[in-house]
Enzyme design. Structure first.
Site, PDB file in Angstrom:
ATOM      1  N   LYS A 141       0.870  -1.183   0.000  1.00  0.00           N
ATOM      2  CA  LYS A 141       0.000   0.000   0.000  1.00  0.00           C
ATOM      3  C   LYS A 141       0.903   1.227   0.000  1.00  0.00           C
ATOM      4  CE  LYS A 141      -4.399   1.056   0.134  1.00  0.00           C
ATOM      5  NZ  LYS A 141      -5.561   0.264  -0.332  1.00  0.00           N
ATOM      6  N   ASP A 181      -6.910   4.412  -4.574  1.00  0.00           N
ATOM      7  CA  ASP A 181      -7.588   4.295  -3.273  1.00  0.00           C
ATOM      8  C   ASP A 181      -8.191   5.688  -3.051  1.00  0.00           C
ATOM      9  OD1 ASP A 181      -7.713   2.260  -0.806  1.00  0.00           O
ATOM     10  OD2 ASP A 181      -7.450   4.241   0.051  1.00  0.00           O
TER      11      ASP A 181
HETATM   12  P1  NDP Z   1     -12.764   8.011  -3.070  1.00  0.00           P
HETATM   13  O1  NDP Z   1     -11.692   8.993  -2.871  1.00  0.00           O
HETATM   14  O2  NDP Z   1     -13.293   7.774  -4.446  1.00  0.00           O
HETATM   15  O3  NDP Z   1     -14.018   8.332  -2.133  1.00  0.00           O
HETATM   16  C1  NDP Z   1     -13.875   8.426  -0.756  1.00  0.00           C
HETATM   17  C2  NDP Z   1     -15.196   8.855  -0.150  1.00  0.00           C
HETATM   18  O4  NDP Z   1     -15.109   8.726   1.262  1.00  0.00           O
HETATM   19  C3  NDP Z   1     -15.530  10.310  -0.424  1.00  0.00           C
HETATM   20  O5  NDP Z   1     -16.918  10.477  -0.466  1.00  0.00           O
HETATM   21  C4  NDP Z   1     -14.908  11.008   0.785  1.00  0.00           C
HETATM   22  O6  NDP Z   1     -15.473  12.272   1.085  1.00  0.00           O
HETATM   23  C5  NDP Z   1     -15.192  10.016   1.880  1.00  0.00           C
HETATM   24  N1  NDP Z   1     -14.149  10.138   2.921  1.00  0.00           N
HETATM   25  C6  NDP Z   1     -12.818   9.936   2.743  1.00  0.00           C
HETATM   26  N2  NDP Z   1     -12.140  10.163   3.886  1.00  0.00           N
HETATM   27  C7  NDP Z   1     -13.067  10.511   4.790  1.00  0.00           C
HETATM   28  C8  NDP Z   1     -13.004  10.867   6.143  1.00  0.00           C
HETATM   29  N3  NDP Z   1     -11.823  10.910   6.810  1.00  0.00           N
HETATM   30  N4  NDP Z   1     -14.171  11.154   6.782  1.00  0.00           N
HETATM   31  C9  NDP Z   1     -15.356  11.105   6.102  1.00  0.00           C
HETATM   32  N5  NDP Z   1     -15.473  10.771   4.812  1.00  0.00           N
HETATM   33  C10 NDP Z   1     -14.356  10.481   4.164  1.00  0.00           C
HETATM   34  O7  NDP Z   1     -12.187   6.629  -2.463  1.00  0.00           O
HETATM   35  P2  NDP Z   1     -12.685   5.138  -2.701  1.00  0.00           P
HETATM   36  O8  NDP Z   1     -14.142   5.105  -2.955  1.00  0.00           O
HETATM   37  O9  NDP Z   1     -11.777   4.521  -3.677  1.00  0.00           O
HETATM   38  O10 NDP Z   1     -12.346   4.472  -1.279  1.00  0.00           O
HETATM   39  C11 NDP Z   1     -13.308   4.413  -0.222  1.00  0.00           C
HETATM   40  C12 NDP Z   1     -12.894   3.331   0.756  1.00  0.00           C
HETATM   41  O11 NDP Z   1     -12.872   2.061   0.077  1.00  0.00           O
HETATM   42  C13 NDP Z   1     -11.501   3.476   1.381  1.00  0.00           C
HETATM   43  O12 NDP Z   1     -11.540   2.965   2.693  1.00  0.00           O
HETATM   44  C14 NDP Z   1     -10.636   2.574   0.510  1.00  0.00           C
HETATM   45  O13 NDP Z   1      -9.486   2.152   1.197  1.00  0.00           O
HETATM   46  C15 NDP Z   1     -11.601   1.435   0.264  1.00  0.00           C
HETATM   47  N6  NDP Z   1     -11.341   0.594  -0.893  1.00  0.00           N
HETATM   48  C16 NDP Z   1     -11.195   1.119  -2.141  1.00  0.00           C
HETATM   49  C17 NDP Z   1     -10.993   0.281  -3.222  1.00  0.00           C
HETATM   50  C18 NDP Z   1     -10.920   0.806  -4.608  1.00  0.00           C
HETATM   51  O14 NDP Z   1     -10.848  -0.014  -5.536  1.00  0.00           O
HETATM   52  N7  NDP Z   1     -10.965   2.103  -4.856  1.00  0.00           N
HETATM   53  C19 NDP Z   1     -10.878  -1.167  -3.058  1.00  0.00           C
HETATM   54  C20 NDP Z   1     -11.107  -1.625  -1.705  1.00  0.00           C
HETATM   55  C21 NDP Z   1     -11.315  -0.768  -0.681  1.00  0.00           C
HETATM   56  P3  NDP Z   1     -14.663  13.614   0.697  1.00  0.00           P
HETATM   57  O15 NDP Z   1     -14.641  13.638  -0.801  1.00  0.00           O
HETATM   58  O16 NDP Z   1     -15.432  14.708   1.315  1.00  0.00           O
HETATM   59  O17 NDP Z   1     -13.286  13.452   1.295  1.00  0.00           O
HETATM   60  O1  2IT Z   2      -7.917  -1.435  -0.789  1.00  0.00           O
HETATM   61  C1  2IT Z   2      -7.870  -1.931  -1.929  1.00  0.00           C
HETATM   62  O2  2IT Z   2      -8.036  -3.138  -2.113  1.00  0.00           O
HETATM   63  C2  2IT Z   2      -7.636  -1.040  -3.065  1.00  0.00           C
HETATM   64  N1  2IT Z   2      -7.552   0.174  -2.884  1.00  0.00           N
HETATM   65  C3  2IT Z   2      -7.462  -1.599  -4.445  1.00  0.00           C
HETATM   66  C4  2IT Z   2      -6.068  -2.116  -4.637  1.00  0.00           C
HETATM   67  C5  2IT Z   2      -5.726  -2.553  -6.037  1.00  0.00           C
HETATM   68  O3  2IT Z   2      -4.537  -2.855  -6.226  1.00  0.00           O
HETATM   69  O4  2IT Z   2      -6.581  -2.618  -6.914  1.00  0.00           O
END
Ligand code: NDP
Ligand code: 2IT
Length: 461
Positions: A141, A181
């Site tokens: 990561k 992420d």
């Molecule tokens: P994005 O940046 O696309 O979206 C994040 C969302 O969460 C936004 O709406 C953001 O609001 C909100 N957010 C982020 N930080 C905070 C905080 N500290 N408090 C409140 N709201 C918050 O990220 P992703 O959708 O990609 O990721 C979301 C979650 O999913 C994370 O935990 C990530 O690790 C996990 N994840 C992502 C994967 C992926 O493929 N992208 C795969 C597996 C897990 P704002 O815009 O206002 O900050």
């Molecule tokens: O938390 C996660 O699994 C991710 N942000 C996606 C990682 C990836 O390599 O696709």
């Protein structure tokens, strides 16, 4: 079992095997102050007592100590110019956690809260998550404490280029393959891939995933985490003879994971009534208008408060507060770590929660998990439920390696099969270890055993 008070003052049940306690104590001592990393390690070690009773050789080979220690941690300076010519310095991270099963694989997070403890917790979780996919990927990561909010596209590009100017020497399709992420989506991956290509003079498509379709990305990668989490919850609901049809669903966040969770939930007949961002949440009893959320978040890159204004009657915005106060039968936390506290969990249970799928990484605090477990809620831990994103990243690597590109249908069929298999593995493992229905135990044990077996075969390295 005994109780202790956590940092929020809630009572949590602790059950850690006597033989594992010294390992945890040492992890806490050597990684002082890294609260999220401690939390992630503690949760896994709490699940492993039953494993070492069955396989004592894991202790003799110091496998657990080795798994808790990242193979390599890289921290670097990222200088960049803003549009006014002012210089900013951020900190970049890449934690290459474990490569027993394949090249390090895991996302990059750009958020002001990023520090080494957060990246280590994410890398640790990623190692077991990637193992659960059964695809050949190790765990890693990275990211930066850079705050993309309010930055212009040229500022984002300069930051990504500076970040990659250091990171590129640590990457490679056989070495380490980042993706997105929080704060890193298709646009940022494009800028980083461009800089990697320029620095290396190699079109090494498989070095980053989450790429755009125009230059080697996979169909369905963007949708994969949200769709995968929804399919996982669908499988859990099926064990109780029920479905998403007609259920009230709350999805926190409104980023990549949240949007495609909402899309699949609606597809399966669920009614999504609330979503959020870091400023607050919107409730729409008529059902969230996903087209409007996509317009606000994917096109305008604006705040979710805009939703209530543009949608008009029926929708309202609450600044601050907790989205978990909105009564629902299914909760899909898709924002960030520790967003569901013990208090939130009690509210959700009181309001009739049936199932919860963690789209985010570690969104539930330990006391929240304890409350869900005691209440018999179907609880899908992130390292199993959100594995669809990284699984599809591995499918992107396969397509890049064979210089091929699959149809959306082909990719989604593979993804759905992987999610079903992760669900069944977690359920079967929980059953085998005497805790039927405990997906936390099932995921931790199944993920751990896969990594430990590979490490054992590779000698003490
Ligand atoms: P994005 O940046 O696309 O979206 C994040 C969302 O969460 C936004 O709406 C953001 O609001 C909100 N957010 C982020 N930080 C905070 C905080 N500290 N408090 C409140 N709201 C918050 O990220 P992703 O959708 O990609 O990721 C979301 C979650 O999913 C994370 O935990 C990530 O690790 C996990 N994840 C992502 C994967 C992926 O493929 N992208 C795969 C597996 C897990 P704002 O815009 O206002 O900050
Ligand atoms: O938390 C996660 O699994 C991710 N942000 C996606 C990682 C990836 O390599 O696709």
């Amino acid at each position: 079992m005994n109780g202790e008070f956590d940092e929020r003052g809630s009572l949590r049940v602790v059950s850690i095997d006597d033989k594992l306690q010294p390992i945890l104590t040492e992890v806490l001592r050597r990684n002082a102050g890294e609260a999220e990393f401690h939390q992630a390690v503690r949760e896994v070690l709490e699940s492993l007592g039953r494993v070492i009773a069955k396989h004592p050789h894991y202790l003799d080979q110091a496998l657990i100590e080795r798994i808790c220690e990242p193979e390599r941690q890289i921290i670097f300076r990222v200088p960049w110019h803003d549009d006014k010519g002012q210089i900013h310095i951020n900190r970049g991270f890449r934690v290459q956690f474990n490569s027993a099963l394949g090249p390090y694989k895991g996302g990059l997070r750009f958020h002001p809260s990023v520090n080494v403890g957060i990246i280590k917790f994410l890398g640790f979780e990623q190692t077991f998550k990637n193992a659960l996919t059964s695809l050949p990927i190790g765990g890693g990561k990275g990211g930066s404490d850079f705050d993309p909010k309010g930055r212009s596209e040229t500022e984002i590009m300069r930051f990504c280029q500076s970040f990659m100017t250091e990171l590129f020497r640590h990457l490679g399709e056989y070495t380490d393959v980042p993706a997105g992420d929080i704060g890193v989506g298709g646009r940022e991956i494009g800028f980083m891939f461009g800089q990697y290509k320029r620095l290396t003079n190699r079109y090494e498509a498989g070095v980053l995933t989450g790429k755009g379709l125009a230059y080697g990305g996979s169909r369905a990668r963007k949708e994969a985490t949200g769709y995968g989490n929804t399919w996982f919850v669908e499988s859990m609901l099926a064990t109780r003879g029920t479905t998403f049809e007609g259920k009230r669903v709350v999805v926190s966040g409104s980023g990549n994971v949240a949007i495609y969770t909402m899309e699949k939930v609606m597809d399966l007949g669920g009614k999504v009534i609330a979503c959020s961002d870091s400023g607050g949440y919107v409730v729409d009893e008529n059902g969230i208008d996903l087209g409007l959320v996509k317009e606000i978040k994917e096109v305008r890159r604006a705040r979710i408060s805009e939703y209530a204004r543009l949608r008009g009657t029926g929708a309202h915005y609450i600044a601050g507060g907790s989205i978990w106060d909105v009564p629902c039968e299914v909760a899909m936390p898709s924002a960030t770590q520790n967003e569901i506290t013990g208090k939130d969990a009690r509210t959700l249970v009181k309001n009739g929660l049936v199932a919860l799928g963690e789209g985010a990484n570690m969104p539930s605090t330990p006391d929240a998990i304890q409350i869900f477990r005691s209440a018999g809620v179907l609880f899908a831990p992130g390292k199993a439920a959100n594995a669809g994103g990284v699984a599809t990243s591995a499918l992107e690597m396969q397509q890049n390696a064979s210089r091929d590109s699959w149809t959306s249908e082909q990719t989604q069929t593979r993804l759905a099969g992987i999610m079903r298999s992760i669900h069944d593995t977690c359920a079967a493992t929980a059953e085998e270890y005497g805790a039927p229905g405990d997906y936390v135990l099932g995921a931790n044990i199944a993920g751990f055993v896969k990594v430990a077996e590979a490490m054992n075969a590779l000698g003490v390295i």
